[in-house]
Design an enzyme around this catalytic site. Structure first.
Site, mmCIF file in Angstrom:
data_model
loop_
_atom_site.group_PDB
_atom_site.id
_atom_site.type_symbol
_atom_site.label_atom_id
_atom_site.label_comp_id
_atom_site.label_asym_id
_atom_site.label_seq_id
_atom_site.Cartn_x
_atom_site.Cartn_y
_atom_site.Cartn_z
ATOM 1 N N GLY A 131 0.817 -1.211 0.000
ATOM 2 C CA GLY A 131 0.000 0.000 0.000
ATOM 3 C C GLY A 131 0.846 1.254 0.000
ATOM 4 C CB ALA A 132 4.308 1.724 -0.920
ATOM 5 C CG ASN A 133 -0.886 3.637 -4.033
ATOM 6 O OD1 ASN A 133 -1.067 2.473 -3.703
ATOM 7 N ND2 ASN A 133 -1.836 4.551 -3.966
ATOM 8 N N GLY A 135 -0.203 8.012 1.288
ATOM 9 C CA GLY A 135 -0.288 8.034 2.743
ATOM 10 C C GLY A 135 0.964 7.577 3.470
ATOM 11 N N GLY A 137 2.202 4.638 3.774
ATOM 12 C CA GLY A 137 3.024 3.724 2.990
ATOM 13 C C GLY A 137 3.974 4.446 2.057
ATOM 14 C CB SER A 260 -5.325 1.086 14.444
ATOM 15 O OG SER A 260 -6.114 2.137 14.989
ATOM 16 C CE1 TYR A 293 -8.382 0.297 9.760
ATOM 17 C CE2 TYR A 293 -8.778 1.048 12.011
ATOM 18 C CZ TYR A 293 -7.974 0.996 10.887
ATOM 19 O OH TYR A 293 -6.752 1.640 10.896
#
Length: 352
Positions: A131-133, A135, A137, A260, A293
């Site tokens: 998920g590094a594209n 935020g 990440g 979280s 979540y």
């Protein structure tokens, strides 16, 4: 002086000179500590001055820091082809404040990733960030890449991942960064990613399990599982299992699971205290986005702890991290109510 004489510390000429039986050493991150070989103990304070110190600056040209099998730091002088346990920077130490050096005291809620990595060299290290594209990440991947690591952005959307790669290369054209396809909502995609990564025949020193879904409407993945549970937990769990052998061969290595604080506000056990599997992947009638979540983040914590217990003897550590409350990123994009809440909280929370 009487106290020093009684302790055997008055027979040296300089205030900073160590008494007999004492040795000055450094930790891996540059803090100076003192070993008393007579009493077989160590301490942060100088035995005479009571001061705490740290080394200043980078190692001289041609020097490299290593760690032996006992975890003790030693230094390699490649030019003169010799090794020593004495840090060559000890002649240039600086006094630190009189509090014991810990990460809590050196870093706080306003510290950036670039500040934490200042002076670190990750050349030769391979890092995968899911998920590094965007935020957290993206900032994580960028920070590693700008410090010399070979970074792989593992993302579902390759167009956005390629844009992220370009943004990093704009900051440093020599950065070693690439994108690979990984869709955590499809276990076959996780398997394909692991196979493609192994085909590169490279090490894996850091795996950051960052990708997550939040506030999704109820849906099932093609694997028949509730989407939040599979994306946030099960996909990463499967990924680590598939790459476990690479991590162990690359030791010392590390897995970082982005969890979280919200993991505290749920439970996955039934009334008798046994694990209730129906809570992990609930039906549509029993689904609540926030609770799903929270449960996935609790799974992250439990997984990280157990992974560390199993793999730490093989040189692979696992850490779960809470990045900060209500950080403004794209994670809240699926429902306007959460977008509003995150927007209102933005002035009071940490930025990307």
């Amino acid at each position: 002086m009487a106290a020093l004489r009684y302790a055997g510390l008055d027979d040296t000429d300089s205030e900073d000179e160590l008494p007999p039986g004492w040795e000055e050493r450094t930790t891996k991150d540059g803090w100076v500590y003192y070993a008393n070989h007579t009493e077989e103990k160590t301490q942060w304070e100088h035995p005479k001055t009571g001061k705490r110190k740290r080394v200043a600056g980078d190692l001289p040209y041609g020097w490299e820091q290593e760690t032996d099998e006992n975890g003790q730091v030693f230094f390699v002088d490649h030019i003169n082809k010799r090794t020593t346990y004495l840090d060559p920077r000890l002649a240039f130490t600086v006094d630190d404040n009189p509090t014991k050096p810990t990460s809590r005291q050196r870093y706080d809620g306003s510290t950036t990733a670039m500040e934490i990595l200042q002076g670190r060299d990750f050349s030769g290290k391979v890092v995968v960030v899911t998920g590094a594209n965007s935020g957290i990440g993206f900032e994580t991947a960028k920070s590693f890449a700008l410090h010399g690591a070979h970074v792989i952005l593992a993302c579902r959307n390759m167009a956005r991942a390629s844009e992220a790669v370009s943004r990093i290369l704009e900051e440093w054209h020599k950065a070693k960064v690439e994108a690979m396809t990984l869709d955590l909502a499809l276990l076959r995609s996780v398997q394909h990613f692991a196979e493609a990564f192994k085909a590169k025949n490279v090490s894996l020193h850091v795996l950051v399990c960052n990708a997550a879904a939040f506030a999704l409407p109820w849906s099932l993945t093609k694997d028949g599982l509730e989407t939040t549970f599979q994306v946030n937990h099960l996909g990463h769990f499967y990924l680590v299992q598939l790459l476990q052998d690479v991590l162990c061969r690359s030791a010392p290595a590390r897995v970082v699971v982005v969890s979280s604080e919200s993991h505290r506000f749920t439970d996955i056990n039934d009334s008798s205290g046994k694990l209730d599997f129906s809570r992990l992947s609930p039906s549509q009638g029993e689904y609540w986005a926030m609770l799903a979540y929270n449960r996935s983040k609790l799974c992250n914590i439990l997984f990280s702890n157990e992974l560390h217990r199993r793999l730490s003897p093989r040189g692979v550590t696992s850490n779960a991290v809470h990045p900060g409350n209500m950080m403004y990123s794209s994670i809240h994009r699926h429902w306007w109510v959460y977008t509003l809440l995150f927007t209102l909280a933005r002035p009071f929370t940490k930025s990307m």
